[in-house]
Design a protein around this motif. Structure first.
Motif, mmCIF file in Angstrom:
data_model
loop_
_atom_site.group_PDB
_atom_site.id
_atom_site.type_symbol
_atom_site.label_atom_id
_atom_site.label_comp_id
_atom_site.label_asym_id
_atom_site.label_seq_id
_atom_site.Cartn_x
_atom_site.Cartn_y
_atom_site.Cartn_z
ATOM 1 N N THR A 66 -3.638 -11.752 -4.775
ATOM 2 C CA THR A 66 -3.282 -11.732 -3.518
ATOM 3 C C THR A 66 -3.930 -12.773 -2.526
ATOM 4 N N ASP A 67 -3.402 -13.434 -1.748
ATOM 5 C CA ASP A 67 -3.926 -14.454 -0.994
ATOM 6 C C ASP A 67 -3.936 -14.320 0.684
ATOM 7 N N ALA A 68 -3.046 -13.271 0.982
ATOM 8 C CA ALA A 68 -2.891 -12.668 2.415
ATOM 9 C C ALA A 68 -2.237 -11.543 2.356
ATOM 10 N N VAL A 69 -2.461 -10.943 3.751
ATOM 11 C CA VAL A 69 -1.768 -9.715 3.989
ATOM 12 C C VAL A 69 -0.972 -9.784 5.177
ATOM 13 N N ARG A 70 0.149 -8.991 5.256
ATOM 14 C CA ARG A 70 1.036 -9.228 6.558
ATOM 15 C C ARG A 70 1.525 -7.646 6.938
ATOM 16 N N LEU A 71 1.457 -7.523 8.231
ATOM 17 C CA LEU A 71 2.095 -6.489 9.137
ATOM 18 C C LEU A 71 3.167 -6.701 9.756
ATOM 19 N N TRP A 72 3.813 -5.643 9.925
ATOM 20 C CA TRP A 72 5.068 -5.617 10.929
ATOM 21 C C TRP A 72 4.579 -5.240 12.326
ATOM 22 N N VAL A 73 4.744 -5.995 13.459
ATOM 23 C CA VAL A 73 4.074 -5.922 14.700
ATOM 24 C C VAL A 73 5.026 -6.377 15.657
ATOM 25 N N GLY A 74 4.998 -5.485 16.691
ATOM 26 C CA GLY A 74 5.840 -5.608 17.840
ATOM 27 C C GLY A 74 5.063 -5.930 19.069
ATOM 28 N N ASN B 106 0.840 -1.340 0.136
ATOM 29 C CA ASN B 106 0.120 0.057 0.134
ATOM 30 C C ASN B 106 0.842 1.299 -0.035
ATOM 31 N N GLY B 107 1.931 0.988 -0.250
ATOM 32 C CA GLY B 107 3.132 2.530 -0.442
ATOM 33 C C GLY B 107 3.434 2.986 0.734
ATOM 34 N N VAL B 108 3.269 2.155 2.034
ATOM 35 C CA VAL B 108 3.510 2.810 3.123
ATOM 36 C C VAL B 108 4.755 2.307 3.684
ATOM 37 N N SER B 109 5.813 2.894 4.111
ATOM 38 C CA SER B 109 7.203 2.197 4.598
ATOM 39 C C SER B 109 6.701 1.894 6.127
ATOM 40 N N PRO B 110 7.331 0.821 6.697
ATOM 41 C CA PRO B 110 7.299 0.671 8.107
ATOM 42 C C PRO B 110 8.277 1.443 9.013
ATOM 43 N N ASP B 111 8.388 2.662 8.738
ATOM 44 C CA ASP B 111 9.245 3.367 9.537
ATOM 45 C C ASP B 111 9.206 3.763 11.054
ATOM 46 N N ALA B 112 8.199 3.429 11.563
ATOM 47 C CA ALA B 112 7.864 3.423 13.207
ATOM 48 C C ALA B 112 6.619 2.809 13.428
ATOM 49 N N PHE B 113 6.472 2.382 14.710
ATOM 50 C CA PHE B 113 5.183 1.839 15.118
ATOM 51 C C PHE B 113 4.324 2.973 15.547
ATOM 52 N N ALA C 265 2.024 -3.299 18.857
ATOM 53 C CA ALA C 265 2.245 -2.234 18.045
ATOM 54 C C ALA C 265 2.649 -2.544 16.773
ATOM 55 N N VAL C 266 1.890 -1.791 15.961
ATOM 56 C CA VAL C 266 1.905 -2.157 14.394
ATOM 57 C C VAL C 266 2.584 -0.837 13.763
ATOM 58 N N ALA C 267 3.622 -1.126 12.770
ATOM 59 C CA ALA C 267 4.428 -0.398 12.122
ATOM 60 C C ALA C 267 3.601 0.417 10.982
ATOM 61 N N GLY C 268 4.277 1.567 10.580
ATOM 62 C CA GLY C 268 3.708 2.339 9.371
ATOM 63 C C GLY C 268 4.387 3.699 9.246
ATOM 64 N N ASN C 269 3.728 4.628 8.570
ATOM 65 C CA ASN C 269 4.557 5.911 8.412
ATOM 66 C C ASN C 269 4.009 6.886 9.399
ATOM 67 N N PRO C 270 4.518 7.576 10.279
ATOM 68 C CA PRO C 270 4.014 8.400 11.035
ATOM 69 C C PRO C 270 3.398 9.709 10.538
ATOM 70 N N ASN C 271 3.696 10.104 9.295
ATOM 71 C CA ASN C 271 3.286 11.299 8.898
ATOM 72 C C ASN C 271 1.852 11.455 8.308
ATOM 73 N N GLY C 272 1.607 10.075 8.056
ATOM 74 C CA GLY C 272 -0.077 9.975 7.693
ATOM 75 C C GLY C 272 -0.436 10.440 6.374
ATOM 76 N N ASN C 273 0.417 10.640 5.236
ATOM 77 C CA ASN C 273 -0.099 10.958 4.177
ATOM 78 C C ASN C 273 0.507 10.351 3.100
ATOM 79 N N SER C 274 0.685 9.116 3.288
ATOM 80 C CA SER C 274 1.524 8.117 2.444
ATOM 81 C C SER C 274 0.405 7.524 1.455
ATOM 82 N N SER C 275 -0.760 6.987 2.186
ATOM 83 C CA SER C 275 -1.668 6.236 1.491
ATOM 84 C C SER C 275 -3.102 6.909 1.714
#
Length: 700
Positions: free
Chosen positions: A67-75, A38-45, A134-144
């Motif tokens: 697509t068969d599945a989705v995945r997240l980066w999780v702490g 979805n064009g969002v880098s996991p820069d931070a939780f 905690a789920v990772a993403g872009n803290p700027n909030g304007n990527s997607s």
């Protein structure tokens, strides 16, 4: 005992066999592969799912085909065995299914299966088994902007990073058709997957051509003919053209800034260098910026983000781009390239105009080909430079030219829109003309040619000033060795006068801040001082000692930036080989250096007369490094930023070709050309590997 020609074939075949084995090992294993992201880098939780069971929901999700599945980066805050469940709903809100992957630990990528029938506008909700996560993403909030994430009824302060997964596992070999199809998006309209199959065939054809030329070089009794030199220049141009296809749009260093300069000139203006009150600027067209957002600005520096692989996204871009072009599309802002002279950019208007018959990607591609043409000229001048310094070795220019034609970072950069390409060609011409002055004595035209080439190089890019000490050395030695020193001095002064006067004029018009355009303004970090510079210079190459003021954290940056960046630092410093690659490359580079020293030692009886031939290229390298270090120090004390890059050493690129040839001479008559041929083939294979990791970075 094998003959040198057989050793040569054996050496080249061994390199190709090792490269084939490494490719087999790297491309054969099957792994889970992406169908998109979805064009969002996991820069931070960016959000924490609390223990109270409140779900984290993302609305507006559109899953790519396959697509068969989705995945997240999780702490998990160091907890072990955490479970998470995903609930999937369609655009109408109907629940289609749930998925609970196996328990996972901190820093995992849990993968959730998606139900069939999930279409555009879906909602995915995630909840834990009562643990914090905690789920990772872009803290700027304007990527997607298409996707909105909430926890409970509160919006998440950032965008969630979601990767979409293909069914099963696939090897890289099996993914090649898919990679080529993905790479054909956001390209000229005539580019398709077939283009990359053809480019792959051409890339292997270039290696075959290099093989043939190297074998012919072994039979040369006189210096290489013009045909051979033109053939090598054609190999360099074709290789750069392949890179122009491989590299996504606006992904070579500062390419959007350079292309914008060309676009501004094409619109009848030079880029403004400053803004007055209520002056919006004249550089960036909103439509071009929009194109850069699709292919570079939100991707460079975010290694987990890929460009869109959906044809529908390309169609959406085309509609929005056409709407922007049909609207006001008024330029604004200042391109960071605005302090450079128009020497490179003004002629680029011609290929830009040819590309205007197509779309924005056609414009960029033809400007890239314009840059690739300079590499071809640079290779020719580098071969002439090597022929001038090593006249007794007929194969030396061939080896040097092919080494440069396959040097990965050089060809990658020359396959993008950049004034570096004109600079490196003019610098190679400068070194060649300086070598003529050094070996044959100063004449008006030889000094005029050397200084004029330096003028072109410096007005293209001021890092070329690093060659001034080498050129001054060549002229001074030639004057001192002349039988009529006063006549030689007068001739040299007259030959240099006009180019130097023009250089002063150009410098006065375009200012002395050219070349620092990419560095932002800021307050001084440290005081300017000679001792501070010496400390900075020491720490650039060696660990700090005593009570030195610390400039860098960790190891001295020279190896990673100068050596690693010179060889391969693709896509605006975004894509590199593994660290072990650079260590192995450094080992072999050092071995070649030992052979260069051996070549000099074996000819020590000639050094009384020939020492300037050894000193001249060494001064070119040291002068270039010194100018980069001075600029880097000034920028560091101003903004605290590292200014240097490996490509800033390209003014001395012709010396790289000489280095390979001199090392081969140090290996002796029997093994010299076989060694040089093996080095060329190694560079050719590394060049292909660079293309492969670029494809993998963006399309795998």
């Amino acid at each position: 005992m094998l003959a040198p020609a057989k050793w040569q074939k054996l050496a080249m075949a061994a390199v190709l066999a090792i490269a084939a084995l490494l490719a087999l090992l790297a491309f054969t294993p099957s792994k889970p592969r992406l169908s998109g992201n979805n064009g969002v880098s996991p820069d931070a939780f960016v959000v924490t799912i609390a223990r109270d069971g409140t779900p984290l929901c993302t609305k507006g999700v559109t899953l790519p085909a396959g697509t068969d599945a989705v995945r997240l980066w999780v702490g998990t805050y160091r907890r072990i065995g955490v479970k998470m469940t995903m609930t999937a709903r369609n655009a109408a809100g109907k629940q289609l299914g749930t998925s609970t992957p196996p328990a996972f630990n901190d820093g995992a990528y849990p993968t959730f299966k998606v139900p069939s029938g999930l279409s555009a506008g879906a909602t995915l909700c995630f909840r834990t088994d009562g643990s914090n996560a905690a789920v990772a993403g872009n803290p700027n909030g304007n990527s997607s902007p298409e996707q909105i994430s909430t926890i409970g009824k509160k919006p998440v302060k950032g965008d969630l990073s979601i990767e979409y997964m293909r069914a099963g596992s696939n090897s890289t070999w099996s993914m090649i058709p898919t990679i080529f199809s993905r790479a054909a998006l956001f390209r000229p309209s005539w580019v398709g997957a077939w283009t990359y199959w053809l480019a792959a065939l051409l890339a292997f054809g270039l290696i075959a051509a290099a093989w043939v030329l190297l074998l012919r070089a072994g039979r040369l009794k006189v210096p290489a003919s013009r045909r051979m030199m033109i053939a090598i220049a054609a190999i360099a141009f074709a290789n750069a053209a392949i890179w122009a296809l491989v590299t996504p749009a606006f992904n070579t260093p500062d390419e959007l800034a350079h292309f914008t300069y060309v676009e501004t000139v094409a619109n009848g203006e030079l880029p403004q260098r400053s803004l007055g009150e209520n002056d919006p600027g004249n550089s960036y067209l909103p439509s071009t910026v929009y194109a850069g957002l699709q292919t570079a600005q939100n991707i460079i520096g975010h290694p987990f983000v890929k460009p869109s692989w959906e044809r529908s996204s390309e169609r959406t871009f085309e509609m929005n781009y056409d709407a922007a072009r049909d609207g006001p599309d008024e330029p604004y802002g200042l391109t960071p390239a605005n302090t450079y002279t128009p020497l490179y950019y003004a002629p680029a208007v011609v290929p830009y105009a040819i590309g205007s018959l197509g779309n924005i990607w056609d414009k960029l591609f033809f400007v890239r080909l314009y840059s690739a043409l300079f590499l071809a000229f640079g290779v020719i001048f580098a071969m002439l430079f090597v022929r001038e310094l090593l006249p007794r070795q007929p194969w030396a220019p061939i080896v040097a030219g092919l080494a440069i034609a396959f040097e990965p970072m050089v060809v990658h950069l020359s396959g993008g829109a950049s004034n570096d390409s004109m600079m490196l060609a003019a610098c190679a011409a400068t070194l060649w003309a300086g070598a003529i002055v050094l070996r044959r004595g100063p004449t008006f035209w030889s000094v005029f040619g050397a200084t004029g080439a330096l003028l072109i190089a410096a007005t293209a890019k001021p890092t070329s000033f690093g060659l001034i000490p080498a050129l001054a050395f060549a002229v001074l030695v030639a004057v001192m060795r002349s039988e009529k020193r006063l006549v030689a001095l007068r001739t040299s002064v007259l030959g240099a006068a006009i180019p130097l006067a023009l250089l002063v004029v150009m410098w006065a018009v375009f200012g002395n801040d050219a070349g620092t355009a990419t560095v932002g303004t800021g307050t001084n970090q440290r005081a300017l001082s000679a001792t501070g510079f010496l400390s900075y210079l020491w720490q650039w190459y060696l660990p700090s000692i005593g009570s030195m003021d610390e400039y860098f954290v960790g190891a001295p940056p020279a190896f990673a930036i100068f050596f690693g960046g010179f060889i391969a630092d693709f896509n605006a410093l975004d894509t590199r080989f593994d660290n072990d690659f650079y260590k192995v490359a450094a080992f072999f580079a050092f071995a070649l250096f030992v052979l260069v020293l051996r070549a000099v030692w074996l000819r020590r009886d000639r050094l009384k007369d020939a020492w300037p031939i050894v000193a001249y290229p060494a001064i070119a390298i040291l002068g270039t490094m010194f100018v980069v270090n001075v600029s880097g120090y000034l920028m560091f004390i101003k903004d605290g930023q590292l200014f240097a890059q490996g490509r800033y050493l390209f003014p001395a690129l012709a010396v790289f070709g000489l280095y390979i040839a001199a090392a081969a001479i140090g290996a002796g008559r029997r093994y010299g050309l076989p060694l040089a041929s093996a080095v060329v083939m190694t560079l050719a294979m590394t060049n292909l590997a660079g293309m492969a990791i670029t494809f993998g970075r963006f399309y795998l």
